[in-house]
Design an enzyme around this catalytic site. Structure first.
Site, PDB file in Angstrom:
ATOM      1  N   ASP A  21       0.599  -1.182   0.136  1.00  0.00           N
ATOM      2  CA  ASP A  21       0.076  -0.085   0.087  1.00  0.00           C
ATOM      3  C   ASP A  21       0.887   1.321   0.141  1.00  0.00           C
ATOM      4  O   ASP A  21       2.093   1.320   0.457  1.00  0.00           O
ATOM      5  CB  ASP A  21      -1.210  -0.110   1.311  1.00  0.00           C
ATOM      6  CG  ASP A  21      -0.076  -0.135   2.440  1.00  0.00           C
ATOM      7  OD1 ASP A  21       0.678  -0.830   2.733  1.00  0.00           O
ATOM      8  OD2 ASP A  21      -0.638   0.827   3.413  1.00  0.00           O
ATOM      9  N   GLU A  60      -0.004  -1.100   5.534  1.00  0.00           N
ATOM     10  CA  GLU A  60       1.152  -0.616   6.432  1.00  0.00           C
ATOM     11  C   GLU A  60       0.908   0.745   6.751  1.00  0.00           C
ATOM     12  O   GLU A  60       1.186   0.982   8.051  1.00  0.00           O
ATOM     13  CB  GLU A  60       2.266  -1.050   5.734  1.00  0.00           C
ATOM     14  CG  GLU A  60       3.663  -0.940   6.445  1.00  0.00           C
ATOM     15  CD  GLU A  60       4.078   0.668   6.808  1.00  0.00           C
ATOM     16  OE1 GLU A  60       5.025   0.766   7.520  1.00  0.00           O
ATOM     17  OE2 GLU A  60       3.761   1.568   5.965  1.00  0.00           O
ATOM     18  N   GLU A  61       0.378   1.451   6.251  1.00  0.00           N
ATOM     19  CA  GLU A  61       0.465   2.802   6.187  1.00  0.00           C
ATOM     20  C   GLU A  61      -0.844   3.280   7.176  1.00  0.00           C
ATOM     21  O   GLU A  61      -0.537   4.495   7.637  1.00  0.00           O
ATOM     22  CB  GLU A  61       0.199   3.610   4.980  1.00  0.00           C
ATOM     23  CG  GLU A  61       1.259   3.420   3.905  1.00  0.00           C
ATOM     24  CD  GLU A  61       2.616   4.289   4.535  1.00  0.00           C
ATOM     25  OE1 GLU A  61       2.483   4.816   5.512  1.00  0.00           O
ATOM     26  OE2 GLU A  61       3.758   4.269   3.645  1.00  0.00           O
TER      27      GLU A  61
END
Length: 481
Positions: free
Chosen positions: A78, A145-146
């Site tokens: 991502d 992840e973000e």
């Protein structure tokens, strides 16, 4: 985008261009995840994909490396999707418009997603090349992840045999990252009450701020647009009477807000006083942030007389109290590692609706007890104001270890290639190494990557020559392991 095809290493930039053509913001990585599955199947590689879209691609060792221990290559699918106001792309549906700017690759009007598209591109280029020497590879690509390292937290890694992990999610060449902070997201909600009033509708906007990554750039003392707005509203209340209609700011919990807006109703007789207050406040702020954030703008514009729903005085007091006392920015510096942030909090998103104020925050700390204490402080403040707080996306810190054969190998290879020693550092940003280490006992980790500037902003840039040098470095490390 044809000129991108001339960049070197050609295979890496080929796959990076492919990745950028596929929408892959957080929570919208399915297309890119499926692309990687097709890539693996077309090359006869074993691949697993879970319900979230996390992937593991297994590749056999190259000739002569069959007896070597497997190596895990890791990155995330991502990207943070941020765009300029005039950009017409829908980042959940459209690919990026890549551009070359001198030695840099960037995207027109949007984030580039080099964080962490470059890791995916490196991995695919390695898997597609039969001539590169390497041990057995286990390529772990995660989602979300973000937004709190959600993919890594949910991922089943029981199939992985590797106990050495190379994370390609660092953004400064010449630095080997050997530890990182842990983190947690907080969503705070405070109920508000409204009534109806009449006055001159005025709009307030803070813009021109630098913003940036709330982990990597929290120590640079850049202004937070949400905090500036709340400070101005408090200042304005001392100068003249007004009623709050609406307010919002920020786009990501882990990005320092660059913009914020509010609408207020002001009695016509108080307009000149309000305008003067805006001018005075801006002069104060420019003095405070003259070096760290020099282009701050405050626009105060009046429209017409209107009757509309406004926040009651008691609710406004709760709002301003929350925004004033939430402890934003750096909270503690490390006593063990010089010039290293230990604990911080970023107020990344603010939204006021008819019924409630919502604040979204990112807590980071390399000390778990400090992370807990900061979370408790936020929860208690919001509860005192009649609201509630929900936490999610908790992930552990990745602690520095004194003994690391992988780190020793990476240092030696770096010295051979660059003729100097790399800088070893821990960072305040969150990396997935902490979560993965908790799932794989004895995991030996390192993180590195090419130079990237202004990540998580539309000014994001990927340094082309650095991509090539780090590609050669990665191949040399795999050959030496």
């Amino acid at each position: 985008m044809n000129s991108i095809q001339s960049l070197k290493p050609a295979s890496v930039f080929h796959y990076f261009e492919e990745i950028c053509s596929i929408p892959h913001t957080s929570h919208h990585e399915k297309q890119l995840s499926d692309y990687c599955v097709r890539f693996a199947k077309e090359r006869g590689l074993t691949c697993t994909q879970d319900a979230m879209g996390n992937l593991i691609i297994f590749a056999p060792a190259s000739p002569g490396y069959e007896q070597k221990e497997p190596v895990i290559l890791q990155g995330h699918l991502d990207m943070v999707g941020v765009k300029t106001e005039d950009c017409n792309l829908n980042l959940e549906k459209d690919g990026l418009r890549l551009m070359i700017d001198g030695e840099y690759l960037t995207a027109e009007g949007t984030t580039l997603g080099g964080d962490d598209g470059i890791a995916v591109a490196y991995a695919l280029a390695l898997l597609d090349d039969k001539e590169i020497p390497h041990p057995p590879l286990e390529v772990v690509l995660t989602v979300c992840e973000e937004v709190g390292l959600l993919g890594a937290s949910a991922m089943n890694l029981s199939q992985c045999k590797g106990r050495r992990l190379i994370n390609i999610d660092s953004e400064e060449e010449g630095i080997l990252t050997v530890g990182c902070a842990g983190g947690r997201r907080a969503a705070c909600q405070i109920p508000v009450e409204r009534n109806t009033q009449t006055g001159i509708l005025c709009h307030i906007r803070f813009s021109g701020l630098l913003g940036g990554h709330s982990g990597l750039e929290i120590h640079k003392k850049r202004a937070n647009a949400i905090q500036l707005l709340s400070r101005f509203l408090l200042f304005l209340k001392k100068e003249t009477d007004y009623s709050l209609v609406s307010m919002s700011g920020g786009i990501k919990e882990n990005a320092i807000p660059k913009d914020s807006i509010a609408s207020v109703l002001i009695p016509e007789k108080n307009l000149s006083c309000a305008k003067k207050a805006a001018e005075t406040f801006l002069s104060y702020i420019r003095t405070e942030y003259g070096a760290a954030d020099p282009e701050i703008h405050l626009d105060f514009t009046e429209t017409t007389k209107t009757t509309t729903s406004v926040i009651t005085e008691n609710s406004l007091l709760s709002i301003l109290t929350a925004l004033t006392f939430i402890p934003c920015g750096v909270q503690a510096m490390s006593a063990d590692i010089p010039d290293t942030v230990e604990t911080s909090l970023n107020l990344g998103i603010m939204e006021l609706t008819e019924e409630k104020l919502t604040l979204r925050l990112s807590i980071r700390s390399s000390v778990s007890s400090e992370k807990e204490a900061l979370a408790d402080k936020i929860e208690l403040l919001i509860k005192t104001l009649g609201g509630h707080t929900e936490f999610q996306g908790d992930y552990p810190a990745w602690s520095y270890t004194k003994e690391s054969p992988l780190r020793d190998c990476c240092v030696k290879v770096f010295e051979d290639q660059y003729g100097k020693a790399p800088l070893l550092q821990t960072i305040h940003a969150g990396l997935e190494c902490g979560i993965l280490s908790s799932k794989i006992p004895g995991l030996d980790c390192i993180s590195f990557g090419p130079n990237q500037l202004d990540v998580h902003t539309p000014d994001e840039k990927l340094h082309i020559p650095s991509v090539e040098r780090v590609w050669e470095y990665l191949k040399a490390v795999l050959k030496a392991l």
